[in-house]
Design an enzyme around this catalytic site. Sequence first.
Site, mmCIF file in Angstrom:
data_model
loop_
_atom_site.group_PDB
_atom_site.id
_atom_site.type_symbol
_atom_site.label_atom_id
_atom_site.label_comp_id
_atom_site.label_asym_id
_atom_site.label_seq_id
_atom_site.Cartn_x
_atom_site.Cartn_y
_atom_site.Cartn_z
ATOM 1 N N ASP A 47 -10.414 -4.539 -4.004
ATOM 2 C CA ASP A 47 -10.148 -3.934 -2.690
ATOM 3 C C ASP A 47 -11.423 -3.906 -1.841
ATOM 4 O O ASP A 47 -11.685 -2.931 -1.131
ATOM 5 C CB ASP A 47 -9.557 -2.530 -2.833
ATOM 6 C CG ASP A 47 -8.828 -2.083 -1.575
ATOM 7 O OD1 ASP A 47 -8.844 -2.821 -0.567
ATOM 8 O OD2 ASP A 47 -8.239 -0.984 -1.585
ATOM 9 N N HIS B 133 0.892 -1.165 0.000
ATOM 10 C CA HIS B 133 0.000 0.000 0.000
ATOM 11 C C HIS B 133 0.922 1.204 0.000
ATOM 12 O O HIS B 133 1.620 1.468 0.989
ATOM 13 C CB HIS B 133 -0.891 0.006 1.254
ATOM 14 C CG HIS B 133 -1.830 1.170 1.303
ATOM 15 N ND1 HIS B 133 -3.192 1.037 1.288
ATOM 16 C CD2 HIS B 133 -1.597 2.512 1.348
ATOM 17 C CE1 HIS B 133 -3.760 2.232 1.319
ATOM 18 N NE2 HIS B 133 -2.806 3.146 1.363
HETATM 19 O O1 DOR Z 1 -9.908 2.092 1.596
HETATM 20 C C1 DOR Z 1 -9.237 1.197 2.107
HETATM 21 N N1 DOR Z 1 -9.804 0.300 2.950
HETATM 22 N N2 DOR Z 1 -7.939 1.122 1.843
HETATM 23 C C2 DOR Z 1 -7.133 0.286 2.520
HETATM 24 O O2 DOR Z 1 -5.959 0.330 2.305
HETATM 25 C C3 DOR Z 1 -7.671 -0.593 3.560
HETATM 26 C C4 DOR Z 1 -9.088 -0.859 3.384
HETATM 27 C C5 DOR Z 1 -9.736 -1.431 4.615
HETATM 28 O O3 DOR Z 1 -9.253 -2.459 5.101
HETATM 29 O O4 DOR Z 1 -10.726 -0.873 5.085
HETATM 30 ZN ZN ZN Z 2 -6.915 -3.024 0.328
#
Ligand code: DOR
Ligand code: ZN
Length: 439
Positions: A304, A179
Amino acid sequence: MKPIYDLIIRGGTVVLPWGLERADIGVALGRIITLAPGADAEAGEVFDATGLHVLPGLIDAHTHLRDNPEVETIPSGTRAAVLGGLAAVFDMPNGNPSITTAERLAVKKDYAATRSWCDLGLYVGASRDNIPDLAALELEDSVCAVKVFAGSSTGDLLIESDELLEQVMRSGRRRVAYHSEDEYRLRERKDLFHEGMPYANHMEWRDVEAAFLGTRRLMALARKTGRPAHILHVSTAEELDYLADYRDIATVEVLLNHLTQWAPDAYDRLGPYAVMNPPIRDKRHMEAAWAAVRDGMVDVVGSDHAPHAKANKEKPWPATAAGLTGVQTIVPLMLDHVSAGRLSLMRLADLMCAGPARVYGILGKGRIARGYDADFTIVDMKKTRTIEQDWIASPCGWSPFVGTKVQGWPVATIIRGRTVMREDEVLGEPQGQFVSFTG
Ligand code: DOR
Ligand code: ZN
């Protein structure tokens, strides 16, 4: 004697690694036996794929399946995955607790072993305390990669300094997933904003330079140490351009969200349900992401999938929980992009099968070929449908894509020869297995 298969998929247009072909597929004992079973071959089950496309079982290599029954769990998230046409997902380590030790990984595996609807790869997280253990952790069965949060996001995982990042890169040899947002810049800039500002400020706080600087720093260290890197969710035109000079050591993931949503539209329509890290940005970056799909810069597209309770999503910015759901909607939305002419079905299979296989070293999956796992995503490109909330399986109860009309829909998910989803119905019991990697 006539050959007997467990399953024959007949009459479909098959997305093979070398092109689209009309072919039948003979499956036995969970594997692809032949692409020419013959008209008189017998089978326990025949799937009539006339008028349909047969893709290799699509993989979402970036999900956060959580461990909270009100938000998401491995059973609910993998059920959503197969409903959405995915044959395997890779789950991130920033749970509660985060997966940073062999013991925690073993507990997670023990839990997941009998509860996953699709096949599963697991990330292990790098933390300040476990760097000496990473070389062994990345070689554990079912581990797709070490994940490093070089900028902070959901959870407690963070390695922000060059010194520690270099130590991570020197401890092991498989490709590391990052990340990439510069933590120091995020901290510096936070003071420029105050509570209650519009949600679109998320992309001003976590700005282009935060992501680009993070990636420049990681590339310098990757070059210095020779350690292969996978930059997750690349979100800026600047990074995509820059990474072209690092293809010897770097692979690239772009998210469905960054190919589909843009600012200010997403923040205007969705408010907190557009807030994610790295942020949704203006159209220039979305167009660069599509150019990168077309010119081969993108290796992997993922969702994601990051569910959060509505109460946490709806907190005033910047307390809003960052992350959007997407494991169930990535395939329909990518098929809609195919229908709109933005990419081909071949390229989709490249981004969600061959790409993940190349980046993570998946064994025996990711292409329709003799001897490979009999994983298929069968899609109807003629079907138009609106994504509705009552189809969404995640207990958190929301999706940023409800109301979106798409053309192209996954009508069946087949995993190692078993039909796990057909026409919105999940079949049988959870029999997902762990994915294997070259290590
Ligand atoms: O928007 C995000 N949510 N980016 C991340 O890097 C982690 C993820 C989360 O686990 O909620
Ligand atoms: Zn992620």
